[in-house]
Design an enzyme around this catalytic site. Structure first.
Site, short mmCIF file in Angstrom:
data_model
loop_
_atom_site.label_atom_id
_atom_site.label_comp_id
_atom_site.label_asym_id
_atom_site.label_seq_id
_atom_site.Cartn_x
_atom_site.Cartn_y
_atom_site.Cartn_z
N LYS A 1 0.85 -1.19 0.00
CA LYS A 1 0.00 0.00 0.00
C LYS A 1 0.88 1.23 0.00
CE LYS A 1 -3.59 2.33 2.60
NZ LYS A 1 -4.48 2.27 3.75
N LYS B 1 -2.23 -1.53 -3.89
CA LYS B 1 -3.10 -0.36 -3.80
C LYS B 1 -2.27 0.91 -3.89
CE LYS B 1 -6.07 1.73 -0.47
NZ LYS B 1 -6.31 1.87 0.90
C1 PBG Z 1 -7.52 3.18 5.60
C2 PBG Z 1 -7.75 3.06 4.15
C3 PBG Z 1 -7.57 4.03 3.15
C4 PBG Z 1 -8.08 3.47 1.98
C5 PBG Z 1 -8.50 2.18 2.28
N1 PBG Z 1 -8.27 1.94 3.63
C6 PBG Z 1 -7.08 5.42 3.22
C7 PBG Z 1 -5.72 5.74 3.59
O1 PBG Z 1 -4.85 4.89 3.79
O2 PBG Z 1 -5.47 6.93 3.75
C8 PBG Z 1 -8.17 4.15 0.65
C9 PBG Z 1 -9.20 3.63 -0.28
C10 PBG Z 1 -9.55 4.54 -1.41
O3 PBG Z 1 -8.92 5.58 -1.65
O4 PBG Z 1 -10.51 4.18 -2.13
N2 PBG Z 1 -6.27 2.96 6.06
#
Ligand code: PBG
Length: 329
Positions: A201, A254
């Site tokens: 991520k 992601k």
């Molecule tokens: C929480 C999380 C996030 C997303 C999914 N889980 C946001 C972040 O890490 O700031 C993002 C999902 C999206 O942008 O559709 N940790």
């Protein structure tokens, strides 16, 4: 000289093209994210994500049923808690919004796979994914307590499993979280609940609209001390290897479209199923262009999803899941 082999020969009709097509995308591959809010009868569209809503449990159940009736296999739940505090305690309470939503969905549509996002950022007042220690006297100076956070994540995952979740998906990016969660689940009789790890991520700006949707923008600083550097590729292998060794069942990359190279890399190196998350910013860009008449939403939707499959993803998390199921079944 004219060429002997002419690839165009196989492109002359729809039937021929379909016969030699190398990848497909189907609604069976899709996971539909939902935002659960407190209250009753609540349904509020997210300004930066047209067509995506925050919904109270009663409406979430209706939405989940609709998704199931359209043939979608799974939903991914995010919670907007009634209260936020420094430790995010509403993330693991029995009466939390996600816990209630899991129970209600499982009662109404038991066959729908319910996956839950395991993280603290939606539940902490400061909006970070872990316990924050502020350094005295220094504005904006803080650090995240990795190991202390793991204990809280264990509680969150366990509370979701107890409520009936079919799979948990930790998105916090603390080191060691998959192992910690696996241990907590196993010790409590949930050895059959799989973990879909947000293994790779990135600290991406494509999450902007999500932070409106889940009301979880960090109140100070950013997430670069725990999410991955957008410039790194080898580090993705390291993160994915650790998560696999700690017991992850599915590895997720992601965001999606800007990181197709990473999906492809993981596909080559790992035997685990790979999920791609087409995140909020990707959704908003496509929606905004389509609303302006600059792109065809339908065609771009198909092209973006097939690109994930071509890169090697098995599963796709997308806010377009219902649209896809309606248009391409
Ligand atoms: C929480 C999380 C996030 C997303 C999914 N889980 C946001 C972040 O890490 O700031 C993002 C999902 C999206 O942008 O559709 N940790």
């Amino acid at each position: 000289m004219f060429p002997e082999y002419r690839p165009r020969r196989l492109r002359q009709t729809d039937k021929l093209r379909a016969m030699v097509r190398e990848t497909t995308v189907s609604k069976d591959d899709l996971i539909y994210p939902l935002f659960v809010a407190p209250g009753k009868g609540y349904k509020q569209e997210i300004g930066s994500m047209p067509g995506v809503y925050q919904m109270s449990v009663d409406n979430i159940v209706k939405e989940a049923k609709e998704a199931f009736d359209l043939g979608l296999p799974a939903v991914l739940l995010f919670g907007l808690p009634e209260k936020k505090d420094s430790r995010g305690s509403h993330a693991w309470i029995k009466s939390g919004v996600v816990q209630k939503a899991i129970e209600a969905i499982k009662k109404e549509v038991p066959e729908l796979v319910v996956i839950t996002d395991v993280c603290l950022c939606e539940y902490t007042a400061h909006g970070h994914c872990g316990i924050v220690i502020k350094e005295k006297g220094k504005k904006d100076k803080f650090r995240i307590e990795n190991d202390a956070t793991l204990e809280l994540l264990q509680k969150v995952a366990l509370s979701h499993a107890r409520a009936g979740a079919d799979m948990v998906a930790p998105s916090d990016m603390m080191d060691g979280r998959v192992g910690a969660i696996r241990e907590a689940l196993d010790e409590n009789g949930f050895e059959n609940v799989p973990i879909m790890s947000y293994a790779v991520k990135y600290a991406s700006s494509f999450y902007g609209p999500f932070r409106d949707a889940a009301e979880c923008a960090p109140q100070f600083g950013d997430r670069r001390s725990y999410q991955m550097d957008i410039a790194n590729r080898r580090e993705a292998l390291r993160e994915a290897t650790l998560d696999m060794e700690e017991g992850a069942d599915i590895l997720m990359v992601k965001p999606g479209m800007p990181y197709l190279d990473i999906i492809s890399l993981l596909r080559q190196e790992f035997i685990l199923p790979i999920a791609a998350y087409q995140v909020s910013g990707e959704y908003s860009m496509i929606k905004a262009a389509a609303q302006n008449g600059w792109l065809s939403e339908e065609l771009i939707l198909f092209e973006s999803l097939i690109s994930f499959k071509r890169a090697g993803a098995d599963l796709i998390i997308t806010y377009f899941a219902k649209d896809f199921a309606k248009k391409f079944s």
